[in-house]
Design a protein around this motif. Sequence first.
Motif, PDB file in Angstrom:
ATOM      1  N   ILE A   8       0.836  -1.203   0.000  1.00 55.74           N
ATOM      2  CA  ILE A   8       0.000   0.000   0.000  1.00 55.74           C
ATOM      3  C   ILE A   8       0.872   1.255   0.000  1.00 55.74           C
ATOM      4  CG2 ILE A   8      -1.602   1.367   1.428  1.00 55.74           C
ATOM      5  CD1 ILE A   8      -2.869  -1.379   2.234  1.00 55.74           C
ATOM      6  N   LEU A   9       1.861   1.308   0.872  1.00 55.98           N
ATOM      7  CA  LEU A   9       2.740   2.485   0.951  1.00 55.98           C
ATOM      8  C   LEU A   9       3.560   2.660  -0.327  1.00 55.98           C
ATOM      9  CD1 LEU A   9       3.950   2.197   4.666  1.00 55.98           C
ATOM     10  CD2 LEU A   9       2.294   3.815   3.700  1.00 55.98           C
ATOM     11  N   ARG A  10       4.072   1.554  -0.870  1.00 57.97           N
ATOM     12  CA  ARG A  10       4.864   1.627  -2.103  1.00 57.97           C
ATOM     13  C   ARG A  10       3.996   2.106  -3.273  1.00 57.97           C
ATOM     14  NH1 ARG A  10       9.356  -1.904  -3.131  1.00 57.97           N
ATOM     15  NH2 ARG A  10      10.344  -2.605  -1.222  1.00 57.97           N
ATOM     16  N   PHE A  17       4.315  10.036  -7.080  1.00 57.29           N
ATOM     17  CA  PHE A  17       5.483  10.401  -7.882  1.00 57.29           C
ATOM     18  C   PHE A  17       5.075  10.617  -9.335  1.00 57.29           C
ATOM     19  CE2 PHE A  17       8.759   8.966 -10.857  1.00 57.29           C
ATOM     20  CZ  PHE A  17       9.754   9.904 -10.601  1.00 57.29           C
ATOM     21  N   MET A  18       4.304   9.695  -9.902  1.00 58.69           N
ATOM     22  CA  MET A  18       3.880   9.807 -11.297  1.00 58.69           C
ATOM     23  C   MET A  18       2.983  11.035 -11.494  1.00 58.69           C
ATOM     24  SD  MET A  18       5.496   7.499 -12.853  1.00 58.69           S
ATOM     25  CE  MET A  18       4.709   7.693 -14.429  1.00 58.69           C
ATOM     26  N   LEU A  19       2.134  11.337 -10.526  1.00 63.94           N
ATOM     27  CA  LEU A  19       1.270  12.510 -10.589  1.00 63.94           C
ATOM     28  C   LEU A  19       2.108  13.784 -10.650  1.00 63.94           C
ATOM     29  CD1 LEU A  19      -1.767  13.330 -10.415  1.00 63.94           C
ATOM     30  CD2 LEU A  19      -1.410  13.572  -7.971  1.00 63.94           C
ATOM     31  N   VAL A  48       8.145   0.640 -12.552  1.00 62.31           N
ATOM     32  CA  VAL A  48       7.573   0.941 -11.240  1.00 62.31           C
ATOM     33  C   VAL A  48       6.832  -0.246 -10.637  1.00 62.31           C
ATOM     34  CG1 VAL A  48       7.419   3.412 -11.712  1.00 62.31           C
ATOM     35  CG2 VAL A  48       5.452   1.959 -12.140  1.00 62.31           C
ATOM     36  N   GLN A  49       6.620  -1.290 -11.398  1.00 60.68           N
ATOM     37  CA  GLN A  49       5.904  -2.463 -10.867  1.00 60.68           C
ATOM     38  C   GLN A  49       6.609  -3.021  -9.637  1.00 60.68           C
ATOM     39  OE1 GLN A  49       5.793  -5.818 -13.455  1.00 60.68           O
ATOM     40  NE2 GLN A  49       4.677  -7.081 -12.014  1.00 60.68           N
ATOM     41  N   ASN A  50       7.906  -3.250  -9.750  1.00 64.94           N
ATOM     42  CA  ASN A  50       8.636  -3.802  -8.603  1.00 64.94           C
ATOM     43  C   ASN A  50       8.689  -2.815  -7.447  1.00 64.94           C
ATOM     44  OD1 ASN A  50       9.055  -6.190  -9.922  1.00 64.94           O
ATOM     45  ND2 ASN A  50      11.082  -5.633 -10.661  1.00 64.94           N
ATOM     46  N   ALA A  51       8.692  -1.522  -7.763  1.00 62.12           N
ATOM     47  CA  ALA A  51       8.686  -0.528  -6.695  1.00 62.12           C
ATOM     48  C   ALA A  51       7.389  -0.589  -5.897  1.00 62.12           C
ATOM     49  CB  ALA A  51       8.885   0.867  -7.278  1.00 62.12           C
ATOM     50  N   ASP A  56       6.922  -9.400  -3.802  1.00 66.54           N
ATOM     51  CA  ASP A  56       5.645 -10.108  -3.765  1.00 66.54           C
ATOM     52  C   ASP A  56       5.063 -10.190  -5.181  1.00 66.54           C
ATOM     53  OD1 ASP A  56       3.036 -11.030  -3.447  1.00 66.54           O
ATOM     54  OD2 ASP A  56       2.684  -9.855  -1.641  1.00 66.54           O
ATOM     55  N   THR A  57       5.106 -11.373  -5.761  1.00 62.96           N
ATOM     56  CA  THR A  57       4.553 -11.567  -7.107  1.00 62.96           C
ATOM     57  C   THR A  57       3.241 -12.339  -7.067  1.00 62.96           C
ATOM     58  OG1 THR A  57       5.872 -13.557  -7.416  1.00 62.96           O
ATOM     59  CG2 THR A  57       6.820 -11.474  -8.195  1.00 62.96           C
ATOM     60  N   SER A  58       2.628 -12.374  -5.896  1.00 62.53           N
ATOM     61  CA  SER A  58       1.380 -13.123  -5.758  1.00 62.53           C
ATOM     62  C   SER A  58       0.216 -12.352  -6.373  1.00 62.53           C
ATOM     63  CB  SER A  58       1.083 -13.389  -4.278  1.00 62.53           C
ATOM     64  OG  SER A  58       0.760 -12.180  -3.620  1.00 62.53           O
TER      65      SER A  58
END
Length: 169
Positions: A8-10, A17-19, A48-51, A56-58
């Motif tokens: 959630i925090l990430r 950041f993107m905004l 940014v996916q891993n960020a 967690d790839t679940s």
Amino acid sequence: MNPYLDIILRSASVYLFMLIVLRIFGKKELSQLNTADVILILLISNSVQNAMVGSDTSLLGGLAAAAVLFVINFTLKKLMFKFPKFSDFLHQKPEILIHDGKLDFKTLGKLNITSEELQEAIREHGVEHFSDVKLAMLEIDGNISIISGNKNLRQTHYKRIKRTKKSVV
């Protein structure tokens, strides 16, 4: 730390950041994407996916990240509706590019819009010359609106469509 709280925090951090980055680079970048822009969007989403989800790839991790993005987006839209000053901060204002046939070179320079790009936009609206344009505006969504005509003002809205190769017969 709870792994879902971490996601959630990430995710919230990446969204904000993107905004901010899109606000800095401007609305022109949001409209009429070219090949390089599409590639950039794909690479950014991959980077940014891993960020957002970390290791967690679940399925639940991915769904949690997506849910956070939807909740933040929904919340921001509600806040922008309720607080116009907040909306003004996040959104840029429409910009006048041509008024009564006269180009605003200062605004064009600030927005990095070339006269060739503007000429293309007015042709897409069915107008031949800058002098025939009563008003041309870069809208907040990045599109250019054109109002033309002498006595009977005519507004056209053109959104670029995907061009396909024409077959030669």
